[in-house]
Design a protein around this motif. Structure first.
Motif, PDB file in Angstrom:
ATOM      1  N   GLU A  86       0.873  -1.128  -0.052  1.00 60.78           N
ATOM      2  CA  GLU A  86       0.063  -0.173  -0.270  1.00 60.78           C
ATOM      3  C   GLU A  86       0.966   1.182   0.061  1.00 60.78           C
ATOM      4  N   ARG A  87       1.858   1.193   0.859  1.00 58.56           N
ATOM      5  CA  ARG A  87       2.690   2.197   0.782  1.00 58.56           C
ATOM      6  C   ARG A  87       3.755   2.558  -0.222  1.00 58.56           C
ATOM      7  N   ARG A  88       4.469   1.556  -0.950  1.00 57.81           N
ATOM      8  CA  ARG A  88       5.357   1.684  -1.602  1.00 57.81           C
ATOM      9  C   ARG A  88       5.165   1.386  -3.191  1.00 57.81           C
ATOM     10  N   LEU A  89       3.995   0.623  -3.330  1.00 59.74           N
ATOM     11  CA  LEU A  89       3.589   0.290  -4.853  1.00 59.74           C
ATOM     12  C   LEU A  89       2.407   0.689  -5.399  1.00 59.74           C
ATOM     13  N   ASP A  90       1.755   1.673  -4.703  1.00 57.79           N
ATOM     14  CA  ASP A  90       0.145   2.064  -4.900  1.00 57.79           C
ATOM     15  C   ASP A  90       0.394   2.722  -6.173  1.00 57.79           C
ATOM     16  N   HIS A  91       1.509   3.128  -6.834  1.00 61.12           N
ATOM     17  CA  HIS A  91       1.125   3.501  -8.160  1.00 61.12           C
ATOM     18  C   HIS A  91       1.481   2.506  -9.258  1.00 61.12           C
ATOM     19  N   TYR A  92       1.713   1.167  -8.733  1.00 58.31           N
ATOM     20  CA  TYR A  92       1.844   0.118  -9.779  1.00 58.31           C
ATOM     21  C   TYR A  92       0.713  -0.841  -9.656  1.00 58.31           C
ATOM     22  N   VAL A  93       0.278  -1.127  -8.315  1.00 56.60           N
ATOM     23  CA  VAL A  93      -0.624  -2.129  -7.793  1.00 56.60           C
ATOM     24  C   VAL A  93      -1.899  -1.577  -7.378  1.00 56.60           C
ATOM     25  N   ALA A  94      -2.869  -2.347  -7.562  1.00 56.39           N
ATOM     26  CA  ALA A  94      -4.371  -1.765  -6.811  1.00 56.39           C
ATOM     27  C   ALA A  94      -4.696  -3.031  -5.861  1.00 56.39           C
TER      28      ALA A  94
ATOM     29  N   ALA B  24      -4.916   3.956 -18.531  1.00 54.75           N
ATOM     30  CA  ALA B  24      -5.115   5.511 -17.879  1.00 54.75           C
ATOM     31  C   ALA B  24      -5.202   5.313 -16.379  1.00 54.75           C
ATOM     32  N   GLU B  25      -5.223   4.234 -15.907  1.00 52.03           N
ATOM     33  CA  GLU B  25      -5.482   4.101 -14.170  1.00 52.03           C
ATOM     34  C   GLU B  25      -4.033   3.971 -13.844  1.00 52.03           C
ATOM     35  N   LEU B  26      -3.058   3.393 -14.704  1.00 58.34           N
ATOM     36  CA  LEU B  26      -1.695   3.263 -14.219  1.00 58.34           C
ATOM     37  C   LEU B  26      -1.107   4.864 -14.523  1.00 58.34           C
TER      38      LEU B  26
END
Length: 100
Positions: free
Chosen positions: A44-52, A69-71
C-alpha cells in the motif's frame, strides 16, 4: 513470479494468502522488511502507483496491476505527492541551508 505471470497462469489475480505462500516472496520479505511490517502495508505504501488492492467478484482482496489510464493517473498522483513532499521539506529549511 510477477503479478502478470500469476494472472497468466491462473486467470485470476493473487491475494495476500497466495503471496504469503510463495517461498520466494517470503524470503524476500524476511530479508527486506522488519517482522512488524506486513506485506500489505508495504504494498500500500510503496507500490500504490503500480498495484491496486481491490476486491474480486467473490469479495476476496486481491492485488492487480494497474494498466492504461489507471496506471498513468496513479503515476501522476505519485509524482505530485513526491513534489509536494519535497516542497514541504525545502520550506522547513531556513535561509543559509539549515533547518530552524
Amino acid at each position: 513470479c510477477s503479478l502478470r505471470d500469476w494472472r497468466g497462469q491462473s486467470g485470476r489475480w493473487p491475494n495476500f494468502v497466495h503471496l504469503g505462500g510463495d517461498v520466494r516472496i517470503r524470503q524476500c520479505k524476511s530479508s527486506a522488511l522488519p517482522r512488524s511490517v506486513t506485506l500489505r502495508s508495504w504494498v500500500e505504501r510503496r507500490l500504490d502507483h503500480y498495484v491496486a488492492i481491490a476486491r474480486d467478484a467473490q469479495g476476496v482482496t486481491v492485488l492487480r496491476l494497474l494498466e492504461g489510464a489507471e496506471l498513468e493517473e496513479a503515476r501522476r498522483r505519485k509524482a505530485a505527492a513526491d513534489e509536494a513532499a519535497l516542497a514541504a521539506q525545502q520550506a522547513v529549511v531556513a535561509p543559509g541551508g539549515r533547518p530552524p
